[in-house]
Scaffold this active site. Structure first.
Site, PDB file in Angstrom:
ATOM      1  N   GLY A  41       0.802  -1.226   0.000  1.00  0.00           N
ATOM      2  CA  GLY A  41       0.000   0.000   0.000  1.00  0.00           C
ATOM      3  C   GLY A  41       0.829   1.267   0.000  1.00  0.00           C
ATOM      4  O   GLY A  41       2.006   1.275  -0.389  1.00  0.00           O
ATOM      5  N   VAL A 276      -2.758  18.471   1.781  1.00  0.00           N
ATOM      6  CA  VAL A 276      -3.835  19.050   2.596  1.00  0.00           C
ATOM      7  C   VAL A 276      -4.716  17.970   3.209  1.00  0.00           C
ATOM      8  O   VAL A 276      -5.855  18.222   3.577  1.00  0.00           O
ATOM      9  CB  VAL A 276      -4.698  20.027   1.757  1.00  0.00           C
ATOM     10  N   HIS A 450      22.496   4.055  31.074  1.00  0.00           N
ATOM     11  CA  HIS A 450      23.220   5.318  30.907  1.00  0.00           C
ATOM     12  C   HIS A 450      24.415   5.084  29.996  1.00  0.00           C
ATOM     13  O   HIS A 450      25.071   4.059  30.128  1.00  0.00           O
ATOM     14  CB  HIS A 450      23.693   5.824  32.282  1.00  0.00           C
TER      15      HIS A 450
HETATM   16  P1  NAI Z   1      -2.622  16.631   7.541  1.00  0.00           P
HETATM   17  O1  NAI Z   1      -4.059  16.470   7.861  1.00  0.00           O
HETATM   18  O2  NAI Z   1      -1.584  16.149   8.476  1.00  0.00           O
HETATM   19  O3  NAI Z   1      -2.319  18.188   7.255  1.00  0.00           O
HETATM   20  C1  NAI Z   1      -2.948  18.939   6.245  1.00  0.00           C
HETATM   21  C2  NAI Z   1      -2.828  20.423   6.581  1.00  0.00           C
HETATM   22  O4  NAI Z   1      -3.248  21.179   5.453  1.00  0.00           O
HETATM   23  C3  NAI Z   1      -3.702  20.863   7.743  1.00  0.00           C
HETATM   24  O5  NAI Z   1      -2.882  21.480   8.709  1.00  0.00           O
HETATM   25  C4  NAI Z   1      -4.705  21.831   7.098  1.00  0.00           C
HETATM   26  O6  NAI Z   1      -5.063  22.891   7.952  1.00  0.00           O
HETATM   27  C5  NAI Z   1      -3.934  22.364   5.892  1.00  0.00           C
HETATM   28  N1  NAI Z   1      -4.744  22.851   4.761  1.00  0.00           N
HETATM   29  C6  NAI Z   1      -5.847  22.286   4.228  1.00  0.00           C
HETATM   30  N2  NAI Z   1      -6.267  23.000   3.145  1.00  0.00           N
HETATM   31  C7  NAI Z   1      -5.397  24.040   2.972  1.00  0.00           C
HETATM   32  C8  NAI Z   1      -5.267  25.120   2.012  1.00  0.00           C
HETATM   33  N3  NAI Z   1      -6.105  25.269   0.996  1.00  0.00           N
HETATM   34  N4  NAI Z   1      -4.243  26.012   2.154  1.00  0.00           N
HETATM   35  C9  NAI Z   1      -3.372  25.869   3.185  1.00  0.00           C
HETATM   36  N5  NAI Z   1      -3.441  24.856   4.115  1.00  0.00           N
HETATM   37  C10 NAI Z   1      -4.429  23.953   4.006  1.00  0.00           C
HETATM   38  O7  NAI Z   1      -2.479  15.958   6.094  1.00  0.00           O
HETATM   39  P2  NAI Z   1      -1.198  15.452   5.301  1.00  0.00           P
HETATM   40  O8  NAI Z   1       0.033  16.148   5.742  1.00  0.00           O
HETATM   41  O9  NAI Z   1      -1.584  15.546   3.876  1.00  0.00           O
HETATM   42  O10 NAI Z   1      -1.101  13.937   5.747  1.00  0.00           O
HETATM   43  C11 NAI Z   1      -2.186  13.041   5.449  1.00  0.00           C
HETATM   44  C12 NAI Z   1      -2.238  11.865   6.395  1.00  0.00           C
HETATM   45  O11 NAI Z   1      -1.132  11.021   6.210  1.00  0.00           O
HETATM   46  C13 NAI Z   1      -2.255  12.300   7.839  1.00  0.00           C
HETATM   47  O12 NAI Z   1      -3.544  12.040   8.351  1.00  0.00           O
HETATM   48  C14 NAI Z   1      -1.230  11.457   8.508  1.00  0.00           C
HETATM   49  O13 NAI Z   1      -1.821  10.693   9.550  1.00  0.00           O
HETATM   50  C15 NAI Z   1      -0.680  10.506   7.445  1.00  0.00           C
HETATM   51  N6  NAI Z   1       0.786  10.511   7.496  1.00  0.00           N
HETATM   52  C16 NAI Z   1       1.433  10.047   8.608  1.00  0.00           C
HETATM   53  C17 NAI Z   1       2.809  10.102   8.679  1.00  0.00           C
HETATM   54  C18 NAI Z   1       3.497   9.645   9.914  1.00  0.00           C
HETATM   55  O14 NAI Z   1       2.900   8.944  10.711  1.00  0.00           O
HETATM   56  N7  NAI Z   1       4.753  10.009  10.156  1.00  0.00           N
HETATM   57  C19 NAI Z   1       3.612  10.610   7.582  1.00  0.00           C
HETATM   58  C20 NAI Z   1       2.837  11.113   6.504  1.00  0.00           C
HETATM   59  C21 NAI Z   1       1.487  11.041   6.472  1.00  0.00           C
END
Ligand code: NAI
Length: 476
Positions: A41, A276, A450
């Site tokens: 995936g 986003v 440590h």
């Molecule tokens: P996200 O939900 O983390 O962040 C998206 C951001 O975009 C939000 O802060 C929102 O306010 C902003 N936003 C939305 N529309 C906008 C606009 N038109 N202009 C400016 N800002 C805007 O989503 P993201 O970063 O795309 O990640 C998606 C998913 O992938 C997340 O839910 C996350 O759980 C998962 N993920 C997890 C990772 C990890 O565990 N390390 C790594 C990468 C992704």
């Protein structure tokens, strides 16, 4: 067209579907896992693993340029992006190949095909064409149990059509084989900051446009602040309350237009990363024919046994709700396998840790301060900064801290938050503590080796109960 009978069919071989398939095999259930693309995936192919490979390579590049004060200097290191991409692709190949081997080894059938649900217990498999353009005839699977593990896909916004060239989603950004001069990340969430900082370390001028009043909304504000500060220290820009509206091309650049506090502003970019958020994949494969309930945010509704409203139809992973995290999906997949095998298993995880591979890293388990107060707890907070940790000094990574939130009355650990070096690995102790219902003393009285970064977790727990050794205690 043949009819194949199976006890269980899983649609989607991501981090939700494939552990489910393996566990079903282990439990002796006659199961089939069907996947239209590569196994693993988003996580293995276009997400967690490729991004972490690029993050580690670019960290090494960055560190090599900043080690003079440690008495180590290198000739100016260079970056070969196509070679880095090739190395990354090798890791993905090894892991995705491993998934197929594990599934088959457990006794579950693995099939590459596109699944279409025809009705209750009936799913059509459409096979891909071979190199001569010929495909095997479709098959029908008749199954007693059906597991939906179809994942999620990036949200698109008006004005920014993804062409995977100038305007990319995370999949396209992970394939970049050059270092852009300017990058604009729309969305200051996990993907925007992880990938934005990856290219920033290589010399890209980064601009983050975030619609809300701060980046990394779901993370504790204390921790998110440090990442925003680091981006700025490294020459980048973080613009909050900025809603991206569109772009135009001028002078060989894209000029991204955003509404910032009532004003229209423009930011230059060679590549725009749109990050986003993601949305669940519930359409295009006949799910509606089963009458499964979809909630108001578009996720498949499930109960604590991952069962939908339709008997013997289950959902796991991103398709059935937040947080969209690989480890949450895997856990749910294993729960479903046990449910199908007739065990009395429920998904009662107390803690789903959250890890963000930014610079510095952020990791959390359990409740944040506001959440703990809102849940009615009177809280005490213990903190330990990495700036006074011998180990952090020795690895030259002293930014950040550990924060332990406990209930003031009985000292039960409510939340552990880490921002700093190796936060992603340190958090497992926090997760275990919450899962086991630990008290601050359980962590404080556990001898930690440590010199390690883990001592910071112990010291923060001690600090919460006024017994820290290496940092001043509040009077209790
Ligand atoms: P996200 O939900 O983390 O962040 C998206 C951001 O975009 C939000 O802060 C929102 O306010 C902003 N936003 C939305 N529309 C906008 C606009 N038109 N202009 C400016 N800002 C805007 O989503 P993201 O970063 O795309 O990640 C998606 C998913 O992938 C997340 O839910 C996350 O759980 C998962 N993920 C997890 C990772 C990890 O565990 N390390 C790594 C990468 C992704």
């Amino acid at each position: 067209m043949a009819t194949i009978k199976k006890t269980a069919l899983i649609i989607g071989a991501g981090t939700g579907g494939y552990p489910c398939a393996i566990r079903l095999g282990q439990l002796g259930v006659d199961a089939m896992l069907v996947e239209k693309a590569e196994p693993g995936g988003v996580c293995l192919n276009w997400g967690c693993i490729p991004s972490k490979a690029l993050i580690s390579a670019t960290k090494l590049y960055h560190k090599a340029q900043h080690a003079e004060h440690m008495g180590v200097s290198f000739q100016s290191p260079s970056v070969d992006m196509p070679k880095m991409q090739g190395w990354k692709a090798g890791i993905i190949k090894k892991l995705t190949g491993g998934v197929k081997t594990l599934v088959k080894g457990a006794g579950t059938e693995y099939v590459t095909a596109t699944a279409e649900i025809l009705g209750p217990g009936r799913v059509k498999l459409v096979y891909p064409k071979d190199e001569k353009g010929v495909a095997k005839p479709d098959d029908i699977v008749e199954c007693e149990h059906l597991v939906i593990a179809t994942g999620s896909q990036p949200i698109v916004i008006p004005g920014f059509e993804i062409d995977q060239d100038k305007v990319r989603d995370s999949t396209g950004a992970l394939e970049l084989d050059f270092v852009p001069e300017h990058m604009v990340c729309i969305g200051g969430g996990i993907i925007g900051l992880e990938l934005g900082q990856t290219f920033q370390r290589l010399g890209t001028k980064l601009t983050v446009l975030e619609g809300m009043d701060r980046v990394l909304g779901p993370c504790d504000a204390d921790l998110a602040k440090l990442v925003a500060r680091k981006i700025k220290q490294d020459g980048g820009e973080v613009v909050t309350k900025a809603m991206a509206k569109g772009y135009e091309t001028r002078e060989g650049k894209l000029w991204v237009r955003a509404e910032v506090g009532g004003e229209t502003k423009e930011y230059p970019a060679d590549v725009v990363l749109v990050a986003v958020g993601r949305r669940p994949v519930t359409k295009g494969f006949g799910l509606e024919r089963l009458g499964v309930t979809i909630d108001e945010r578009g996720f498949v509704s499930v109960d604590a046994r991952q069962q939908t409203n339709v008997a013997k139809v289950y959902a796991v992973g991103d398709v059935c709700g937040q947080p969209m995290l690989a480890h949450k999906a895997s856990h749910e997949g294993e729960v479903v396998a046990e449910v199908i095998a007739g065990k009395k298993t429920v998904n009662d995880a107390r803690s789903i840790p959250n890890v963000v591979f930014t610079e510095p890293e952020i990791a959390s388990a359990g409740m944040g301060e506001d959440e703990a107060r809102a849940a009615g707890h009177e809280i005490e907070i213990g903190k330990f900064p990495f700036s006074i940790s011998g180990r952090a000094m020795a690895i030259d990574e002293t930014d950040g801290f550990v924060k332990v939130i406990i209930d003031k009355q009985d000292t039960r650990v409510l939340g552990i938050h880490v921002v700093g070096p190796e936060a992603s690995d340190l958090i497992s102790e926090g997760s275990l503590a919450i899962e086991m219902g630990a008290f601050a003393e359980d962590i404080a009285l556990t001898i930690h080796p440590h010199p390690t970064l883990g001592e910071a977790v112990m010291e923060a727990a001690k600090h919460a109960i006024g017994e820290a050794i290496h940092v001043g205690n509040r009077r209790r």
